[in-house]
Write a protein that holds these residues in place. Sequence first.
Motif, PDB file in Angstrom:
ATOM      1  N   GLU A 123      -9.823  43.788  80.111  1.00  0.00           N
ATOM      2  CA  GLU A 123      -8.956  42.604  80.148  1.00  0.00           C
ATOM      3  C   GLU A 123      -9.720  41.384  80.659  1.00  0.00           C
ATOM      4  OE1 GLU A 123      -5.179  42.892  81.936  1.00  0.00           O
ATOM      5  OE2 GLU A 123      -4.590  44.708  80.869  1.00  0.00           O
ATOM      6  N   GLY A 124      -9.691  40.321  79.856  1.00  0.00           N
ATOM      7  CA  GLY A 124     -10.350  39.079  80.241  1.00  0.00           C
ATOM      8  C   GLY A 124     -11.861  39.112  80.104  1.00  0.00           C
ATOM      9  N   ARG A 125     -12.416  40.169  79.533  1.00  0.00           N
ATOM     10  CA  ARG A 125     -13.875  40.288  79.435  1.00  0.00           C
ATOM     11  C   ARG A 125     -14.330  40.260  77.973  1.00  0.00           C
ATOM     12  NH1 ARG A 125     -13.348  44.205  83.979  1.00  0.00           N
ATOM     13  NH2 ARG A 125     -14.351  43.215  85.769  1.00  0.00           N
ATOM     14  N   ARG A 126     -15.548  39.767  77.778  1.00  0.00           N
ATOM     15  CA  ARG A 126     -16.195  39.847  76.478  1.00  0.00           C
ATOM     16  C   ARG A 126     -16.781  41.234  76.322  1.00  0.00           C
ATOM     17  NH1 ARG A 126     -20.720  36.863  75.996  1.00  0.00           N
ATOM     18  NH2 ARG A 126     -20.584  36.859  73.712  1.00  0.00           N
ATOM     19  N   VAL A 127     -16.685  41.774  75.114  1.00  0.00           N
ATOM     20  CA  VAL A 127     -17.128  43.141  74.865  1.00  0.00           C
ATOM     21  C   VAL A 127     -17.548  43.255  73.411  1.00  0.00           C
ATOM     22  CG1 VAL A 127     -14.793  43.912  74.286  1.00  0.00           C
ATOM     23  CG2 VAL A 127     -16.465  45.587  75.093  1.00  0.00           C
ATOM     24  N   GLY A 186     -17.440  53.918  72.826  1.00  0.00           N
ATOM     25  CA  GLY A 186     -17.112  54.151  74.231  1.00  0.00           C
ATOM     26  C   GLY A 186     -16.331  52.990  74.819  1.00  0.00           C
ATOM     27  N   ALA A 187     -16.435  51.821  74.179  1.00  0.00           N
ATOM     28  CA  ALA A 187     -15.670  50.658  74.636  1.00  0.00           C
ATOM     29  C   ALA A 187     -14.171  50.909  74.578  1.00  0.00           C
ATOM     30  CB  ALA A 187     -16.025  49.432  73.796  1.00  0.00           C
ATOM     31  N   PHE A 188     -13.724  51.768  73.659  1.00  0.00           N
ATOM     32  CA  PHE A 188     -12.292  52.084  73.580  1.00  0.00           C
ATOM     33  C   PHE A 188     -11.838  52.805  74.855  1.00  0.00           C
ATOM     34  CE2 PHE A 188     -13.197  51.160  69.238  1.00  0.00           C
ATOM     35  CZ  PHE A 188     -11.995  50.797  68.646  1.00  0.00           C
ATOM     36  N   PHE A 189     -12.706  53.643  75.430  1.00  0.00           N
ATOM     37  CA  PHE A 189     -12.364  54.312  76.682  1.00  0.00           C
ATOM     38  C   PHE A 189     -12.291  53.311  77.824  1.00  0.00           C
ATOM     39  CE2 PHE A 189     -14.732  58.179  74.810  1.00  0.00           C
ATOM     40  CZ  PHE A 189     -13.621  58.517  74.058  1.00  0.00           C
ATOM     41  N   LEU A 190     -13.205  52.326  77.813  1.00  0.00           N
ATOM     42  CA  LEU A 190     -13.133  51.275  78.822  1.00  0.00           C
ATOM     43  C   LEU A 190     -11.819  50.526  78.710  1.00  0.00           C
ATOM     44  CD1 LEU A 190     -16.128  51.953  79.256  1.00  0.00           C
ATOM     45  CD2 LEU A 190     -16.616  49.503  79.250  1.00  0.00           C
ATOM     46  N   GLN A 230     -15.577  49.046  64.004  1.00  0.00           N
ATOM     47  CA  GLN A 230     -14.433  49.368  64.861  1.00  0.00           C
ATOM     48  C   GLN A 230     -13.964  48.169  65.691  1.00  0.00           C
ATOM     49  OE1 GLN A 230     -12.971  52.295  64.689  1.00  0.00           O
ATOM     50  NE2 GLN A 230     -14.493  53.225  63.342  1.00  0.00           N
ATOM     51  N   ALA A 231     -14.646  47.042  65.545  1.00  0.00           N
ATOM     52  CA  ALA A 231     -14.390  45.905  66.439  1.00  0.00           C
ATOM     53  C   ALA A 231     -12.964  45.359  66.304  1.00  0.00           C
ATOM     54  CB  ALA A 231     -15.408  44.800  66.173  1.00  0.00           C
ATOM     55  N   ARG A 232     -12.475  45.241  65.110  1.00  0.00           N
ATOM     56  CA  ARG A 232     -11.134  44.653  64.934  1.00  0.00           C
ATOM     57  C   ARG A 232     -10.045  45.574  65.474  1.00  0.00           C
ATOM     58  NH1 ARG A 232     -11.613  41.446  59.092  1.00  0.00           N
ATOM     59  NH2 ARG A 232     -13.435  40.209  59.724  1.00  0.00           N
ATOM     60  N   GLU A 233     -10.262  46.871  65.354  1.00  0.00           N
ATOM     61  CA  GLU A 233      -9.294  47.800  65.918  1.00  0.00           C
ATOM     62  C   GLU A 233      -9.306  47.720  67.444  1.00  0.00           C
ATOM     63  OE1 GLU A 233      -6.387  50.912  66.112  1.00  0.00           O
ATOM     64  OE2 GLU A 233      -6.936  49.334  64.695  1.00  0.00           O
ATOM     65  N   LEU A 234     -10.484  47.571  68.032  1.00  0.00           N
ATOM     66  CA  LEU A 234     -10.573  47.414  69.489  1.00  0.00           C
ATOM     67  C   LEU A 234      -9.843  46.149  69.933  1.00  0.00           C
ATOM     68  CD1 LEU A 234     -11.799  48.476  72.181  1.00  0.00           C
ATOM     69  CD2 LEU A 234     -13.782  47.003  71.715  1.00  0.00           C
ATOM     70  N   GLN A 235     -10.004  45.067  69.173  1.00  0.00           N
ATOM     71  CA  GLN A 235      -9.318  43.822  69.510  1.00  0.00           C
ATOM     72  C   GLN A 235      -7.805  43.972  69.377  1.00  0.00           C
ATOM     73  OE1 GLN A 235     -10.843  40.269  70.360  1.00  0.00           O
ATOM     74  NE2 GLN A 235      -8.955  40.944  71.335  1.00  0.00           N
ATOM     75  N   ARG A 236      -7.370  44.699  68.354  1.00  0.00           N
ATOM     76  CA  ARG A 236      -5.928  44.900  68.161  1.00  0.00           C
ATOM     77  C   ARG A 236      -5.324  45.680  69.330  1.00  0.00           C
ATOM     78  NH1 ARG A 236      -2.302  48.529  66.599  1.00  0.00           N
ATOM     79  NH2 ARG A 236      -3.861  50.187  66.411  1.00  0.00           N
ATOM     80  N   LEU A 237      -6.030  46.705  69.779  1.00  0.00           N
ATOM     81  CA  LEU A 237      -5.516  47.539  70.860  1.00  0.00           C
ATOM     82  C   LEU A 237      -5.577  46.842  72.213  1.00  0.00           C
ATOM     83  CD1 LEU A 237      -7.062  51.000  69.890  1.00  0.00           C
ATOM     84  CD2 LEU A 237      -4.663  50.314  69.701  1.00  0.00           C
ATOM     85  N   HIS A 238      -6.537  45.914  72.351  1.00  0.00           N
ATOM     86  CA  HIS A 238      -6.731  45.260  73.651  1.00  0.00           C
ATOM     87  C   HIS A 238      -6.827  43.749  73.445  1.00  0.00           C
ATOM     88  CE1 HIS A 238      -7.317  49.240  75.340  1.00  0.00           C
ATOM     89  NE2 HIS A 238      -8.164  49.479  74.366  1.00  0.00           N
ATOM     90  N   PRO A 239      -5.696  43.116  73.161  1.00  0.00           N
ATOM     91  CA  PRO A 239      -5.703  41.689  72.820  1.00  0.00           C
ATOM     92  C   PRO A 239      -6.161  40.773  73.952  1.00  0.00           C
ATOM     93  CG  PRO A 239      -3.452  42.513  73.117  1.00  0.00           C
ATOM     94  CD  PRO A 239      -4.345  43.701  73.098  1.00  0.00           C
ATOM     95  N   LYS A 240      -6.153  41.263  75.187  1.00  0.00           N
ATOM     96  CA  LYS A 240      -6.599  40.423  76.308  1.00  0.00           C
ATOM     97  C   LYS A 240      -8.115  40.464  76.490  1.00  0.00           C
ATOM     98  CE  LYS A 240      -2.280  40.632  78.914  1.00  0.00           C
ATOM     99  NZ  LYS A 240      -1.632  40.969  80.212  1.00  0.00           N
ATOM    100  N   ALA A 241      -8.780  41.303  75.726  1.00  0.00           N
ATOM    101  CA  ALA A 241     -10.245  41.310  75.718  1.00  0.00           C
ATOM    102  C   ALA A 241     -10.733  40.336  74.654  1.00  0.00           C
ATOM    103  CB  ALA A 241     -10.777  42.706  75.434  1.00  0.00           C
ATOM    104  N   LYS A 242     -11.994  39.912  74.752  1.00  0.00           N
ATOM    105  CA  LYS A 242     -12.597  39.079  73.714  1.00  0.00           C
ATOM    106  C   LYS A 242     -13.673  39.911  73.043  1.00  0.00           C
ATOM    107  CE  LYS A 242     -15.100  34.769  72.852  1.00  0.00           C
ATOM    108  NZ  LYS A 242     -14.572  34.741  71.495  1.00  0.00           N
TER     109      LYS A 242
END
Length: 313
Positions: free
Chosen positions: A115-119, A104-108, A125-137
Motif C-alpha cells: 500500500e502506497g509503494r511502488r512495485v 512474489g510481489a502478490f504475496f507482499l 502479471q503486472a495489471r492483475e497485481l494492480q487490480r488486486l492492490h489498487p493502493k500500490a503503484k
Amino acid sequence: MKKAIGLLLFPGFQIVDLAAVTVFEVANAMPGGPYYELSMLSEHGGPVASSAGVTVATLPFGAPGFDTVMVAGSMEAIRSTPGFIAFLREASQASRRTASICTGAFFLGEAGLLEGRRVTTHWAQARELQRLHPKAKVDEDRIFIQHDHVWSSAGMTACIDLALALVEADYGAELARAVARKMVVYHRRTGGQSQFSALLELEPKSDRIQTALTYAKRHLRKALSVDELAEAANLSRRQFSRAFRLETGQSPAKAVETLRVEAARNMIEEGNHAIDVVAREVGFDDPERMRRAFIRAYGVPPQAVKRAARAAA
C-alpha cells in the motif's frame, strides 16, 4: 558480521529464482567474505518441489531474525496460505528489508506491504497485481524497484539484477561488479531499465543478423549505413537487406532507430542528461529527429519521459 538472508519458498515456486541465491553464494567466496548467511525456508520445512519438479530442502518457519527476507515467485500468480502470509508479515516487520522476485510481489500484497509503494513484477502479471492492490503503484516496465525497505523485481533472470543491487547496497559497487564478472553476466541492469529489449523484440533468426544488430547497438553514435551493417554481418548489401527484413520484419534503418530510441530512453530515465546531449550520444542528428522517433515509439516526446522519470524519483 554476516547478513542473514531468508528465502521463502512454496510448492510450485519458479526454480530460476534460486539464481538470486547464487549471487550471495558467489559474494561469500570473494575476498573479505563470507558476507551472507543463507536460509531456505518454507511453511512446514522439508523438501519443496519447484514447478519444474526439482525439490529443494528447506527449514520450517521459525523466529524471524533476518537482515533480509525474500519471497520467490512462480510461473503464474497464486494465493498463499494464511500461515505463509502471517510469517511473511512478521518477518518483514523484524527485518531491515523485504524483497520479492517476480510474482512474489502478490504475496507482499497479501501481507499488506504494498500500500502506497511502488512495485514491479513480471510484465505479464503486472495489471492483475494492480487490480488486486489498487493502493500500490505497479510499474510493469522495470527490472527492479526499491521503495522504502521493500524491494521487488521483474520475472525470471531479473532476480539476478535484484540480488546484485542488494549486494551493491550492502557492500558497494566493486563487490557487485566482481560477483557479476564471476557469474559471467553483464553487470546488473539498472532498476529503471525496461523489462523489454529491442534486440529481443526484433528476434533475428541467424547469427549474422544478430551480429549486425549487436554491432549497431555498440556503435549508435555512428551513422550506421546499410553498407556498414552488411559488412559487420559479412554479407553483401543486397543479401543483408533481404535477410534483415525477412528475419526482423523491419528495414535496417527502422531497426537502428528502435535501438537508438531505447538507448535514449534509458539515458533519460537513468540520469540528468540534457535532451540534446542524449540525442547526440545515441546517434540522432538533432533533438527534433529524436522527438519524432519518441512519438512514433511511445506516443510522447522525450521531455514527457524525463518528467515522468523525475516524478518517479
